[in-house]
Design a protein around this motif. Structure first.
Motif, PDB file in Angstrom:
ATOM      1  N   GLY A  87      17.012   9.309 -16.810  1.00  9.13           N
ATOM      2  CA  GLY A  87      16.991   9.962 -15.630  1.00  9.13           C
ATOM      3  C   GLY A  87      15.847  11.292 -14.749  1.00  9.13           C
ATOM      4  N   LEU A  88      15.073  11.183 -16.073  1.00  9.64           N
ATOM      5  CA  LEU A  88      13.426  12.054 -15.598  1.00  9.64           C
ATOM      6  C   LEU A  88      12.768  10.725 -15.123  1.00  9.64           C
ATOM      7  N   ARG A  89      12.762   9.561 -15.317  1.00  8.30           N
ATOM      8  CA  ARG A  89      12.300   9.005 -15.365  1.00  8.30           C
ATOM      9  C   ARG A  89      11.015   8.618 -14.050  1.00  8.30           C
ATOM     10  N   GLU A  90       9.882   7.899 -13.837  1.00 10.36           N
ATOM     11  CA  GLU A  90       9.006   8.522 -13.135  1.00 10.36           C
ATOM     12  C   GLU A  90       9.120   6.727 -12.101  1.00 10.36           C
ATOM     13  N   THR A  91       9.103   7.239 -10.583  1.00 16.04           N
ATOM     14  CA  THR A  91      10.027   6.533  -9.508  1.00 16.04           C
ATOM     15  C   THR A  91       9.603   4.913 -10.295  1.00 16.04           C
ATOM     16  N   TYR A  92      10.078   3.892  -9.916  1.00 21.71           N
ATOM     17  CA  TYR A  92      10.448   2.588 -10.058  1.00 21.71           C
ATOM     18  C   TYR A  92       9.582   2.471  -9.011  1.00 21.71           C
ATOM     19  N   ALA A  93       8.398   1.421  -8.939  1.00 19.62           N
ATOM     20  CA  ALA A  93       8.031   1.221  -7.140  1.00 19.62           C
ATOM     21  C   ALA A  93       7.853  -0.763  -7.142  1.00 19.62           C
ATOM     22  N   GLY A  94       8.430  -1.083  -7.850  1.00 23.75           N
ATOM     23  CA  GLY A  94       9.032  -2.719  -8.187  1.00 23.75           C
ATOM     24  C   GLY A  94       6.710  -2.794  -8.007  1.00 23.75           C
ATOM     25  N   LYS A  95       6.643  -4.075  -7.027  1.00 24.65           N
ATOM     26  CA  LYS A  95       5.217  -4.143  -7.097  1.00 24.65           C
ATOM     27  C   LYS A  95       4.158  -3.418  -7.037  1.00 24.65           C
ATOM     28  N   TRP A  96       3.998  -2.101  -7.192  1.00 25.55           N
ATOM     29  CA  TRP A  96       2.912  -1.114  -6.424  1.00 25.55           C
ATOM     30  C   TRP A  96       2.622  -1.062  -8.328  1.00 25.55           C
ATOM     31  N   GLN A  97       4.009  -0.813  -9.393  1.00 22.29           N
ATOM     32  CA  GLN A  97       3.211  -0.649 -10.432  1.00 22.29           C
ATOM     33  C   GLN A  97       2.413  -1.665 -11.255  1.00 22.29           C
ATOM     34  N   GLU A 106      -5.008  -1.921   0.426  1.00 23.13           N
ATOM     35  CA  GLU A 106      -5.879  -3.260   0.424  1.00 23.13           C
ATOM     36  C   GLU A 106      -4.113  -3.833   0.434  1.00 23.13           C
ATOM     37  N   CYS A 107      -3.438  -4.135  -0.296  1.00 21.63           N
ATOM     38  CA  CYS A 107      -1.902  -5.626  -0.368  1.00 21.63           C
ATOM     39  C   CYS A 107      -0.995  -4.568   0.198  1.00 21.63           C
ATOM     40  N   PHE A 108      -1.000  -3.441   0.327  1.00 26.02           N
ATOM     41  CA  PHE A 108       0.169  -2.961   1.300  1.00 26.02           C
ATOM     42  C   PHE A 108      -0.071  -1.659   2.163  1.00 26.02           C
ATOM     43  N   GLY A 109      -1.041  -1.735   2.564  1.00 26.79           N
ATOM     44  CA  GLY A 109      -1.658  -0.350   3.745  1.00 26.79           C
ATOM     45  C   GLY A 109      -0.226  -0.129   5.115  1.00 26.79           C
ATOM     46  N   GLU A 110       0.220  -0.900   5.604  1.00 25.25           N
ATOM     47  CA  GLU A 110       1.503  -0.438   6.307  1.00 25.25           C
ATOM     48  C   GLU A 110       2.412  -0.125   6.214  1.00 25.25           C
ATOM     49  N   GLU A 111       2.879  -0.054   4.588  1.00 26.43           N
ATOM     50  CA  GLU A 111       4.425   0.517   3.969  1.00 26.43           C
ATOM     51  C   GLU A 111       3.579   1.983   3.153  1.00 26.43           C
ATOM     52  N   TYR A 112       2.093   1.492   2.855  1.00 23.91           N
ATOM     53  CA  TYR A 112       1.564   2.972   2.259  1.00 23.91           C
ATOM     54  C   TYR A 112       1.468   3.870   3.146  1.00 23.91           C
ATOM     55  N   ALA A 113       1.160   3.376   4.284  1.00 24.65           N
ATOM     56  CA  ALA A 113       0.801   4.864   5.367  1.00 24.65           C
ATOM     57  C   ALA A 113       1.797   5.093   6.406  1.00 24.65           C
ATOM     58  N   ALA A 114       3.332   3.991   5.830  1.00 26.32           N
ATOM     59  CA  ALA A 114       4.290   4.793   6.396  1.00 26.32           C
ATOM     60  C   ALA A 114       5.038   5.708   5.083  1.00 26.32           C
ATOM     61  N   TRP A 115       4.943   5.030   4.303  1.00 27.24           N
ATOM     62  CA  TRP A 115       5.066   6.693   3.307  1.00 27.24           C
ATOM     63  C   TRP A 115       4.851   8.237   3.475  1.00 27.24           C
ATOM     64  N   LYS A 116       2.924   7.724   3.683  1.00 25.25           N
ATOM     65  CA  LYS A 116       2.540   8.551   3.711  1.00 25.25           C
ATOM     66  C   LYS A 116       2.971   9.630   4.810  1.00 25.25           C
ATOM     67  N   ARG A 117       3.470   8.866   6.231  1.00 30.56           N
ATOM     68  CA  ARG A 117       3.795   9.468   7.299  1.00 30.56           C
ATOM     69  C   ARG A 117       5.645  10.722   7.099  1.00 30.56           C
ATOM     70  N   GLY A 118       5.800  10.372   6.399  1.00 32.48           N
ATOM     71  CA  GLY A 118       6.921  10.563   4.896  1.00 32.48           C
ATOM     72  C   GLY A 118       8.486  10.440   5.661  1.00 32.48           C
ATOM     73  N   GLU A 119       8.071   8.506   5.966  1.00 31.24           N
ATOM     74  CA  GLU A 119       8.984   8.150   5.812  1.00 31.24           C
ATOM     75  C   GLU A 119      10.002   7.925   4.744  1.00 31.24           C
ATOM     76  N   ILE A 121      10.790   4.922   2.255  1.00 35.92           N
ATOM     77  CA  ILE A 121      10.262   3.542   1.885  1.00 35.92           C
ATOM     78  C   ILE A 121      10.807   3.542   0.690  1.00 35.92           C
ATOM     79  N   ARG A 122      10.815   2.051   0.971  1.00 34.09           N
ATOM     80  CA  ARG A 122      10.809   1.687  -1.210  1.00 34.09           C
ATOM     81  C   ARG A 122       9.331   1.083  -1.173  1.00 34.09           C
ATOM     82  N   ARG A 123       8.923   1.499  -2.454  1.00 32.64           N
ATOM     83  CA  ARG A 123       7.302   1.614  -2.021  1.00 32.64           C
ATOM     84  C   ARG A 123       7.589   0.319  -3.168  1.00 32.64           C
ATOM     85  N   GLY A 124       6.549  -1.094  -2.700  1.00 34.55           N
ATOM     86  CA  GLY A 124       6.771  -2.172  -3.728  1.00 34.55           C
ATOM     87  C   GLY A 124       8.420  -2.392  -3.916  1.00 34.55           C
ATOM     88  N   GLY A 125       9.263  -2.314  -3.048  1.00 34.97           N
ATOM     89  CA  GLY A 125      10.317  -2.556  -2.993  1.00 34.97           C
ATOM     90  C   GLY A 125      11.296  -2.097  -4.173  1.00 34.97           C
TER      91      GLY A 125
END
Length: 217
Positions: A87-97, A106-119, A121-125
Motif C-alpha cells: 500500500g506504500l508503493r509509488e503511484t502506478y502511472a501506466g504509460k508514463w512509467q 512531449e508525449c502527454f503534454g496536455e495531460e501533464y499540464a492538467a495534472w500540474k494545474r491540480g486536476e 488526472i490518471r497519469r498514463g492511465g
C-alpha cells in the motif's frame, strides 16, 4: 480511532528512498521496481544514523526494492524489524512509467499540464492521487495507532505517495497537494500529533541540502 485525535504526542516520519539511476535520468519509476545506486545506499546509511536519534518505535516501508533497501539501513542501526506493505508503493502511472520528464511532456503534454494545474488526472492511465492516498494513508494511520504515547513511526516510501499521504493526513484539498514541495532522495518530513489533528513539523529535512530529482517516484 482515526489517528488524528487524542493528543498522544505521536510523530510520523515520512522518509523518501535513496537515489536510483532513474532518479538521475529523471525517468518516471512509478510502481516499477528499481534498485538504489551505490550513492543511494550511502545516502540511506547516512540518513539512518540521523533518524535513529529520533528513537523510532516502528518502521514500515513500501515493498519496492528502493524503499526496502533504504529501510534496511535504519533497521540495522536501530535493531527494529521492518514491516513491508504494498500500500506504500509509488503511484502506478501506466504509460508514463519508464519515460523521462522530457518524454512525458512531449508525449502527454496536455495531460501533464492538467495534472500540474491540480486536476484529477490518471497519469498514463494509472492511479489518481486520491487513490494513492486511499491505499497509503490507512496503512500509515493503522501503524501510528499502535504507537505508545509520544511514540515515533518511520514510514519509508516514495515522493508522490508521501506527498499524497501528508495531504490526506493534514486534511488538505487534493488540488492543493502539489503545494507540498517534493522530497529530495533520502530526505524526510515529520508530522506531529496535536489536539486538532496532525501538523506538519518539518518538510524535506535532511543532513545536507539536495536537489529534488524525480520527486514522484
Amino acid at each position: 480511532m482515526n489517528g488524528t485525535q487524542g493528543g498522544r504526542g505521536r510523530r510520523i516520519v515520512l522518509w523518501r528512498h535513496g537515489q536510483t539511476s532513474w532518479n538521475i535520468e529523471r525517468r518516471f519509476q512509478g510502481s516499477l521496481d528499481i534498485e538504489l545506486t551505490d550513492t543511494g545506499v550511502a545516502q540511506a546509511h547516512r540518513a539512518a544514523r540521523l533518524l535513529a536519534a529520533l528513537k523510532p518505535d516502528a518502521i514500515i516501508a513500501s515493498d519496492l526494492k528502493r524503499a526496502a533497501a533504504t529501510a534496511a539501513e535504519l533497521s540495522a542501526v536501530t535493531g527494529l524489524s521492518v514491516a513491508h506493505d504494498a500500500g506504500l508503493r509509488e503511484t502506478y502511472a501506466g504509460k508514463w512509467q519508464g519515460l523521462t520528464h522530457e518524454e512525458i511532456i512531449e508525449c502527454f503534454g496536455e495531460e501533464y499540464a492538467a495534472w500540474k494545474r491540480g486536476e484529477p488526472i490518471r497519469r498514463g492511465g494509472g492511479e489518481l492521487e486520491t487513490e494513492v492516498a486511499d491505499r497509503a494513508a490507512p496503512v500509515v494511520l493503522e501503524s501510528a495507532d499502535k504507537l505508545p504515547d509520544d511514540g515515533t513511526l518511520v514510514v519509508v516510501s516514495h515522493g508522490g505517495t508521501i506527498r499524497t499521504t501528508i495531504g490526506r493526513l493534514l486534511g488538505l484539498e487534493p488540488r492543493t497537494w502539489e503545494a507540498l514541495g517534493g522530497l529530495s532522495n533520502c530526505c524526510w518530513s515529520v508530522l506531529g500529533e496535536g489536539v486538532r489533528g496532525w501538523r506538519l513539523l518539518e518538510h524535506n529535512a535532511g543532513s545536507l541540502p539536495e536537489p529534488v530529482l524525480g520527486d514522484d517516484d
